[in-house]
Design a protein around this motif. Sequence first.
Motif, PDB file in Angstrom:
ATOM      1  N   THR A  28      -1.784  -2.411   7.057  1.00 45.44           N
ATOM      2  CA  THR A  28      -1.367  -2.964   5.773  1.00 45.44           C
ATOM      3  C   THR A  28       0.138  -2.767   5.641  1.00 45.44           C
ATOM      4  O   THR A  28       0.705  -1.836   6.220  1.00 45.44           O
ATOM      5  N   ASN A  67      -7.198   2.941   7.856  1.00 43.01           N
ATOM      6  CA  ASN A  67      -6.150   2.072   7.327  1.00 43.01           C
ATOM      7  C   ASN A  67      -4.791   2.650   7.679  1.00 43.01           C
ATOM      8  O   ASN A  67      -4.519   3.836   7.455  1.00 43.01           O
ATOM      9  N   THR A 114       0.791  -1.230   0.000  1.00 44.81           N
ATOM     10  CA  THR A 114       0.000   0.000   0.000  1.00 44.81           C
ATOM     11  C   THR A 114       0.823   1.280   0.000  1.00 44.81           C
ATOM     12  O   THR A 114       0.269   2.368   0.171  1.00 44.81           O
ATOM     13  N   ASN A 168      -6.881  -6.557   3.975  1.00 39.78           N
ATOM     14  CA  ASN A 168      -6.756  -5.160   4.401  1.00 39.78           C
ATOM     15  C   ASN A 168      -6.231  -4.286   3.273  1.00 39.78           C
ATOM     16  O   ASN A 168      -6.664  -3.142   3.092  1.00 39.78           O
ATOM     17  N   GLY A 169      -5.262  -4.817   2.529  1.00 45.84           N
ATOM     18  CA  GLY A 169      -4.722  -4.055   1.402  1.00 45.84           C
ATOM     19  C   GLY A 169      -5.782  -3.758   0.363  1.00 45.84           C
ATOM     20  O   GLY A 169      -5.831  -2.660  -0.207  1.00 45.84           O
ATOM     21  N   SER A 227      -0.974   2.183   6.852  1.00 43.07           N
ATOM     22  CA  SER A 227       0.048   1.589   6.003  1.00 43.07           C
ATOM     23  C   SER A 227       1.386   1.729   6.711  1.00 43.07           C
ATOM     24  O   SER A 227       1.923   2.820   6.842  1.00 43.07           O
TER      25      SER A 227
END
Length: 507
Positions: A382, A307, A90, A434-435, A309
Amino acid sequence: MRHPIRSLVLLAGVALAFGRLSAQTPPARVAIVGATLVDGNGGTPLRDAVLVLDGARIAQVGARGAVTIPPGADEVDARGRWIVPGLIDTNVHLSLYGGQNDRYESLVRYQPRQDEIVLEAAQIDLRYGVTTVRDSYGALLPLTSVRDRIARGEQVGARILAAGNILGWSGPYSFSFSRVTTPLTLFQEQMNDYIAQGGGEELMAMDPQELRKAIDAYIDKRPDFLKYGGTSHFSEPTFIGFSPEAQRVIVDAGHARNLFVETHSTSVEGLRVSIAAGIDGIQHPELLDGREMPDDLVKVIVDRGLNCSMLASTIAGPAWKRHLKAKDEAEKKRADAEKEARRPAREKTSSERRKEAADAGADLEMRRANAQKLIRAGCRVTPGTDSYWAAAPEFTRTPKPIDQDHGIGTILAIEGLVELGMTPSQAIVAATRNGAMAARGLKDFGTLEAGKLADVVLLTADPLADISNLRNVAAVIKEGRVVDRARLPASRVLSVAPAATTGTKAF
């Protein structure tokens, strides 16, 4: 109908059970039978599974005996193998976008070949089983050009989602990106504009109405998501970027066009402002100018399902081992210097203290601690790498560590998530389901379920027993087509062909 010989060569990664790869070859109808399937949702792996691919999509998935293999489908005997969804990174950088010294020389020479370079990176990623990447900063024009060619089937490569510029910053030779204050060459000024694409430092001076118009104009250039500078790029000190109202304008403009909006905010208060603006994701949330992430901020991130990353490859694995070695050396050097000092004792300046902390890797240690804290709290993580191109081989003086190389960097990041506290199953979910959520693509990819695109990685060893078995790739399938990994990248511009090796772990 079974083709045992063809099945074996598929799993060896030498020949292709679906025919020799080309952009024009239609995906086949294939049943992969007998492997242990890890679907990306985090549940119990399915042993002796059957995965039926019909064209570009998954038709059926289930236990042997519960799935009817369609007449005429090729059966691939995958006993003793493991299947996982295509992996997702990500935070990558596929294009050339700047840099100093030998990287600057590379940019000057290779700027006309940006499309080739983007494709080369996307193909290296795909070779490792990374079927989708989110490019969070780079040259929007070649990124979207190559993205579209891959999507149309004209080229083979990882699926690309591109943000282009980080909104509010200008290009690589600007003050906002790298604190450059010296006069620029014409090429450097042109590169700043080429990367910014109208979304640079000028946004900082706009009122809300002007800003909304500028963001809409930037979105018209077809980025897949928006990333903006909630704080400055540099640290010590880290400045808050846009005002709270301006950040809400950026987020609302992105959401109005159904785009995921994320921030680069690397201070505690800067991140609070960005979260209040309604962002969907945070790049490297563990990086907070050397500060610990407060508990209440962790709770907000988890409660809102943001999210995160995480640059796991830079705080675990080889990077962490290098840090520990460098820290020991720095401490010994400092102790020796203090012993030999022939000056009166005095209070150290703030600059001296910051340098000592930097030499000891204090910021890296805090980043690692923050990452572990977020993982323990159940944050939606991610893997990201910030993978980028170093200097071209002919200009390189010091090789770049592999932690942020395309392909292997992603694998190291997933391994790093386990080192930081995840189970192998959780790390696989982070790198797949999740990605896909971060890519706004979960309805099409990220897990192995009927109806989704057939992005599949076959492994020769169990990744749930040892996450490093993600390196043991037997075959990669993207949208129902087997990837001829031995031929990727098809053309080398900046990468160097690996030395001849044996075994599946070497690339």
